[in-house]
Design a protein around this motif. Sequence first.
Motif, short mmCIF file in Angstrom:
data_model
loop_
_atom_site.label_atom_id
_atom_site.label_comp_id
_atom_site.label_asym_id
_atom_site.label_seq_id
_atom_site.Cartn_x
_atom_site.Cartn_y
_atom_site.Cartn_z
N GLN A 200 62.83 6.49 -112.42
CA GLN A 200 62.22 6.54 -111.11
C GLN A 200 61.86 8.05 -110.95
N PHE A 201 62.72 9.17 -111.63
CA PHE A 201 62.36 10.55 -111.54
C PHE A 201 60.85 10.66 -112.01
N ILE A 202 61.06 9.96 -113.35
CA ILE A 202 59.52 10.24 -114.20
C ILE A 202 58.54 9.77 -113.34
N ASP A 203 58.62 8.53 -112.99
CA ASP A 203 57.38 7.73 -112.24
C ASP A 203 57.02 8.26 -111.14
N CYS A 204 58.13 8.90 -110.45
CA CYS A 204 57.49 9.32 -109.07
C CYS A 204 57.27 10.54 -108.58
N VAL B 145 58.94 2.38 -106.40
CA VAL B 145 59.85 2.42 -105.20
C VAL B 145 59.53 1.33 -104.32
N SER B 146 58.33 1.55 -103.83
CA SER B 146 57.94 0.80 -102.69
C SER B 146 57.84 -0.62 -102.76
N THR B 147 57.77 -1.02 -104.27
CA THR B 147 57.59 -2.44 -104.45
C THR B 147 58.81 -3.22 -104.80
N LYS B 148 59.84 -2.22 -105.05
CA LYS B 148 61.24 -3.05 -105.61
C LYS B 148 62.13 -2.83 -104.34
N LEU C 83 67.03 7.21 -103.77
CA LEU C 83 67.33 7.04 -105.38
C LEU C 83 67.98 5.60 -105.54
N MET C 84 67.32 5.00 -106.66
CA MET C 84 67.85 3.63 -106.95
C MET C 84 68.71 3.74 -108.06
N SER C 85 69.35 2.65 -108.31
CA SER C 85 70.14 2.61 -109.72
C SER C 85 69.38 2.27 -110.90
N TYR D 136 65.99 -0.26 -111.33
CA TYR D 136 64.85 0.56 -111.51
C TYR D 136 64.86 1.08 -113.15
N PRO D 137 64.87 0.13 -114.05
CA PRO D 137 65.32 0.39 -115.33
C PRO D 137 64.51 1.12 -115.93
#
Length: 266
Positions: free
Chosen positions: A93-97, A138-141, A121-123, A127-128
């Motif tokens: 998530q950090f890398i993508d967002c 994030v908005s789609t999960k 922040l997701m687990s 968000y593997p």
Amino acid sequence: MEDKPKYRTINPKNSIGTKDPVQWLSSVQGPLLAIDSVPPPKTFDPRFDKTRSVSPIRDQGRCRSSWAVSVADVISDRLSLKMNRNITLSAQQFIDCIDEKSQCAPGNPVNAWNYAKTAKLMSEKSYPWTGLNNKCQVSTKQCQDENCHLNKLYSVDSVVHLPSSHVDLMNEILYEGSIQATMRVNKKFSLYESGIHECLKSLPTIGYHSVRIVGWSETKNNKQYWIAANSWGTNWGENGYFRITKGTNECDIESHALAANIREKE
């Protein structure tokens, strides 16, 4: 356990991926900590402490993302300490967002810390990790309460540049949890297998790499060292960890230490 550093002969070509601290360190709030009047213990290793939790070793692969992975893991460790249960946040998530233009390119760890202050922040389970360049999802999960621990009950303070005093760093780790540190690396570091790593002045720096310092100890000869978690998988180093001299700012590891407190929401 062998103390003399041992290095492999075949380079596994691991990726580093943190920008030179000269480019970002001045944007971080200076240290607010004072040296604790009670000296820390000579040895502290949370991996063998049933009251603590340490995030598992990751493998960033070819994704030059240590700047983000180490932040996700430090927050996970600190959150686990506060909540008294194992929590592993998503590094992907950090890398993508944070910056969809750079993604798996060397980055600025301060951006990751600032993102953690406001993001949901997701687990890792929700968000593997893929280690690839992805769009922010994030908005789609779906993110249920149990997968958004931090935003429901806790918040991340502003990132702080910790004091370079090794005693202050030890007390920070002991009471608040692991810290992020950015160190100079040379080609020898990729070959590290075991022992206490030292930076050889004869070898040029090839870049900077962010790691997670989880504890410390000393040898029978009173040589002090940090216990640090890398993100190159468990086949690298000492099951994914490495030891490095403590108290001498080896490889600049004590000069570029960052952390933010995790606070319970009122």
